[in-house]
Design a protein around this motif. Structure first.
Motif, PDB file in Angstrom:
ATOM      1  N   TRP A  17     -16.425   9.820  30.290  1.00 20.12           N
ATOM      2  CA  TRP A  17     -16.575  10.590  31.399  1.00 20.12           C
ATOM      3  C   TRP A  17     -16.217   9.848  32.685  1.00 20.12           C
ATOM      4  N   ALA A  18     -15.121  10.501  33.340  1.00 18.22           N
ATOM      5  CA  ALA A  18     -14.860   9.887  34.670  1.00 18.22           C
ATOM      6  C   ALA A  18     -14.297  10.925  35.488  1.00 18.22           C
ATOM      7  N   LYS A  19     -14.717  10.802  36.802  1.00 17.75           N
ATOM      8  CA  LYS A  19     -13.799  11.861  37.481  1.00 17.75           C
ATOM      9  C   LYS A  19     -13.998  13.133  37.269  1.00 17.75           C
ATOM     10  N   ASN A  20     -15.306  13.545  36.798  1.00 17.60           N
ATOM     11  CA  ASN A  20     -15.893  14.796  36.391  1.00 17.60           C
ATOM     12  C   ASN A  20     -15.241  15.536  35.282  1.00 17.60           C
ATOM     13  N   GLU A  21     -14.652  14.390  34.178  1.00 22.72           N
ATOM     14  CA  GLU A  21     -14.007  15.223  32.962  1.00 22.72           C
ATOM     15  C   GLU A  21     -14.157  13.861  31.926  1.00 22.72           C
ATOM     16  N   PHE A  22     -14.244  14.539  30.616  1.00 22.90           N
ATOM     17  CA  PHE A  22     -13.887  13.568  29.662  1.00 22.90           C
ATOM     18  C   PHE A  22     -12.434  13.284  29.718  1.00 22.90           C
ATOM     19  N   GLN A  23     -12.019  11.756  29.298  1.00 22.91           N
ATOM     20  CA  GLN A  23     -10.616  11.233  29.437  1.00 22.91           C
ATOM     21  C   GLN A  23     -10.424  10.551  28.200  1.00 22.91           C
ATOM     22  N   ASP A  24      -9.013  10.581  27.791  1.00 20.98           N
ATOM     23  CA  ASP A  24      -8.442   9.629  27.101  1.00 20.98           C
ATOM     24  C   ASP A  24      -8.379   8.467  27.568  1.00 20.98           C
ATOM     25  N   LEU A  25      -8.342   7.249  26.629  1.00 23.61           N
ATOM     26  CA  LEU A  25      -8.166   6.031  26.880  1.00 23.61           C
ATOM     27  C   LEU A  25      -7.028   5.327  26.061  1.00 23.61           C
ATOM     28  N   ALA A  26      -6.121   4.809  26.493  1.00 24.99           N
ATOM     29  CA  ALA A  26      -5.034   4.005  25.787  1.00 24.99           C
ATOM     30  C   ALA A  26      -5.700   2.434  25.239  1.00 24.99           C
ATOM     31  N   MET A  27      -5.670   2.158  24.152  1.00 25.13           N
ATOM     32  CA  MET A  27      -6.278   0.819  23.743  1.00 25.13           C
ATOM     33  C   MET A  27      -5.245  -0.091  23.669  1.00 25.13           C
ATOM     34  N   TYR A  28      -5.535  -1.474  24.274  1.00 31.08           N
ATOM     35  CA  TYR A  28      -4.665  -2.565  24.133  1.00 31.08           C
ATOM     36  C   TYR A  28      -5.549  -3.712  23.508  1.00 31.08           C
ATOM     37  N   SER A  29      -4.942  -4.757  22.820  1.00 28.63           N
ATOM     38  CA  SER A  29      -5.711  -5.883  22.521  1.00 28.63           C
ATOM     39  C   SER A  29      -4.728  -7.003  22.316  1.00 28.63           C
ATOM     40  N   ILE A  30      -5.529  -8.361  22.265  1.00 24.40           N
ATOM     41  CA  ILE A  30      -4.733  -9.573  21.818  1.00 24.40           C
ATOM     42  C   ILE A  30      -5.537 -10.173  21.292  1.00 24.40           C
ATOM     43  N   ILE A  31      -5.496 -10.829  20.169  1.00 25.66           N
ATOM     44  CA  ILE A  31      -6.381 -11.515  19.186  1.00 25.66           C
ATOM     45  C   ILE A  31      -5.972 -13.099  19.194  1.00 25.66           C
ATOM     46  N   ARG A  32      -6.782 -13.925  18.731  1.00 27.48           N
ATOM     47  CA  ARG A  32      -6.487 -15.316  18.746  1.00 27.48           C
ATOM     48  C   ARG A  32      -5.299 -15.870  18.139  1.00 27.48           C
ATOM     49  N   ASP A  33      -4.910 -15.296  16.995  1.00 30.31           N
ATOM     50  CA  ASP A  33      -3.684 -15.521  16.409  1.00 30.31           C
ATOM     51  C   ASP A  33      -2.426 -15.472  17.154  1.00 30.31           C
ATOM     52  N   ASP A  34      -2.418 -14.324  18.085  1.00 32.80           N
ATOM     53  CA  ASP A  34      -1.696 -13.889  18.991  1.00 32.80           C
ATOM     54  C   ASP A  34      -1.456 -15.041  20.127  1.00 32.80           C
ATOM     55  N   PHE A  35      -2.492 -15.440  20.573  1.00 32.53           N
ATOM     56  CA  PHE A  35      -2.767 -16.483  21.653  1.00 32.53           C
ATOM     57  C   PHE A  35      -2.067 -18.041  21.044  1.00 32.53           C
ATOM     58  N   GLU A  36      -2.350 -18.214  19.932  1.00 34.02           N
ATOM     59  CA  GLU A  36      -2.257 -19.620  19.144  1.00 34.02           C
ATOM     60  C   GLU A  36      -0.703 -19.549  18.860  1.00 34.02           C
ATOM     61  N   SER A  37      -0.102 -18.252  18.713  1.00 29.51           N
ATOM     62  CA  SER A  37       1.257 -18.370  18.340  1.00 29.51           C
ATOM     63  C   SER A  37       2.374 -18.630  19.486  1.00 29.51           C
ATOM     64  N   GLY A  38       1.915 -18.793  20.604  1.00 32.43           N
ATOM     65  CA  GLY A  38       2.667 -19.257  21.565  1.00 32.43           C
ATOM     66  C   GLY A  38       2.318 -18.797  23.213  1.00 32.43           C
ATOM     67  N   PHE A  39       1.568 -17.845  23.278  1.00 32.47           N
ATOM     68  CA  PHE A  39       1.107 -17.436  24.340  1.00 32.47           C
ATOM     69  C   PHE A  39       0.711 -18.580  25.436  1.00 32.47           C
ATOM     70  N   ARG A  40      -0.035 -19.542  25.185  1.00 30.81           N
ATOM     71  CA  ARG A  40      -0.682 -20.575  25.817  1.00 30.81           C
ATOM     72  C   ARG A  40       0.373 -21.275  26.823  1.00 30.81           C
ATOM     73  N   ASP A  41       1.649 -21.388  26.445  1.00 31.74           N
ATOM     74  CA  ASP A  41       2.668 -22.443  27.166  1.00 31.74           C
ATOM     75  C   ASP A  41       3.474 -21.433  28.091  1.00 31.74           C
ATOM     76  N   SER A  42       2.593 -20.221  28.536  1.00 29.87           N
ATOM     77  CA  SER A  42       3.413 -19.361  29.532  1.00 29.87           C
ATOM     78  C   SER A  42       3.474 -20.349  31.056  1.00 29.87           C
ATOM     79  N   PRO A  43       4.716 -19.915  31.505  1.00 24.10           N
ATOM     80  CA  PRO A  43       5.087 -20.581  32.886  1.00 24.10           C
ATOM     81  C   PRO A  43       4.257 -19.848  33.976  1.00 24.10           C
ATOM     82  N   ASP A  44       3.622 -18.559  33.733  1.00 23.13           N
ATOM     83  CA  ASP A  44       3.047 -17.806  34.606  1.00 23.13           C
ATOM     84  C   ASP A  44       1.712 -18.375  35.084  1.00 23.13           C
ATOM     85  N   ILE A  45       1.096 -19.158  34.178  1.00 26.24           N
ATOM     86  CA  ILE A  45      -0.306 -19.542  34.482  1.00 26.24           C
ATOM     87  C   ILE A  45      -0.345 -20.711  35.399  1.00 26.24           C
TER      88      ILE A  45
END
Length: 195
Positions: free
Chosen positions: A167-195
């Protein structure tokens, strides 16, 4: 160890362009400069700040969280200017299942520059390495394409629509759900040049 215990003292983090640090009263004008912009609050659960008092009330709330050893938001300080340009936090978490949800906001003056992607990637790294989380998730309104893009660029996967989830801004709203899990992180995410 509970997530809250990792915030005593409050951890400061850094990326190439930003320092993530506690919010202070001296940040009042910086925060008001974007919280009073309707475009910025369009996709948030909070309403646009109508006065400096609204922004001060937000900072009061945040500083009280720090003072009572509760998890509060990081202010995103741009290294180049020393100004706060947004915030990011773990807005909810489940210690038993080692899961946390991220929330964030950024001044519209800095949209589409990759800054929030950089910040979220750093917090995801902190979540998996320091907090030992198994899953990190984030949600946004389906129409918030900018936020969806940030989630995808940080390695999160789209999981679907949570129908009439909030319930936000006076109405019930849908939300898009996203996630990342540890397996994703360990498969290469940690070496990102952006950090």
């Amino acid at each position: 160890m509970k997530l809250e215990e990792h915030f005593e003292p409050f951890p400061e983090l850094a990326t190439k362009r930003a320092t993530l640090r506690p919010i202070e009263y001296s940040d009042l004008n910086d925060i008001a400069s974007y919280c009073t912009v309707p475009e910025v609050s369009r996709y948030t659960v909070w309403d646009v700040h109508k006065s400096i008092e609204d922004t001060k009330a937000f900072i009061d709330f945040v500083i009280n969280r720090y003072a009572t050893q509760k998890v509060g938001p990081w202010g995103i300080e741009l290294k180049e200017s020393g100004r706060i340009i947004g915030s990011c936090s773990f807005v909810s978490w489940d210690n038993n299942n080692r899961r946390a949800e991220l929330g964030y906001v950024l001044s519209n003056q800095y949209w589409n520059q990759g800054i929030m992607t950089e910040v979220i990637r750093r917090i995801i790294e902190f979540g998996f390495k320091d907090l030992e989380l198994i899953r990190i998730e984030a949600r946004c309104l389906p129409s918030n394409l900018g936020s969806s893009k940030v989630m995808e660029k940080t390695g999160m996967k789209y999981e679907g629509i949570l129908r009439r989830h909030i319930w936000a801004k006076n109405e019930f709203q849908d939300l898009a759900m996203y996630s990342i899990i540890r397996d994703d992180f360990e498969s290469g995410f940690r070496d990102s040049p952006d950090i």
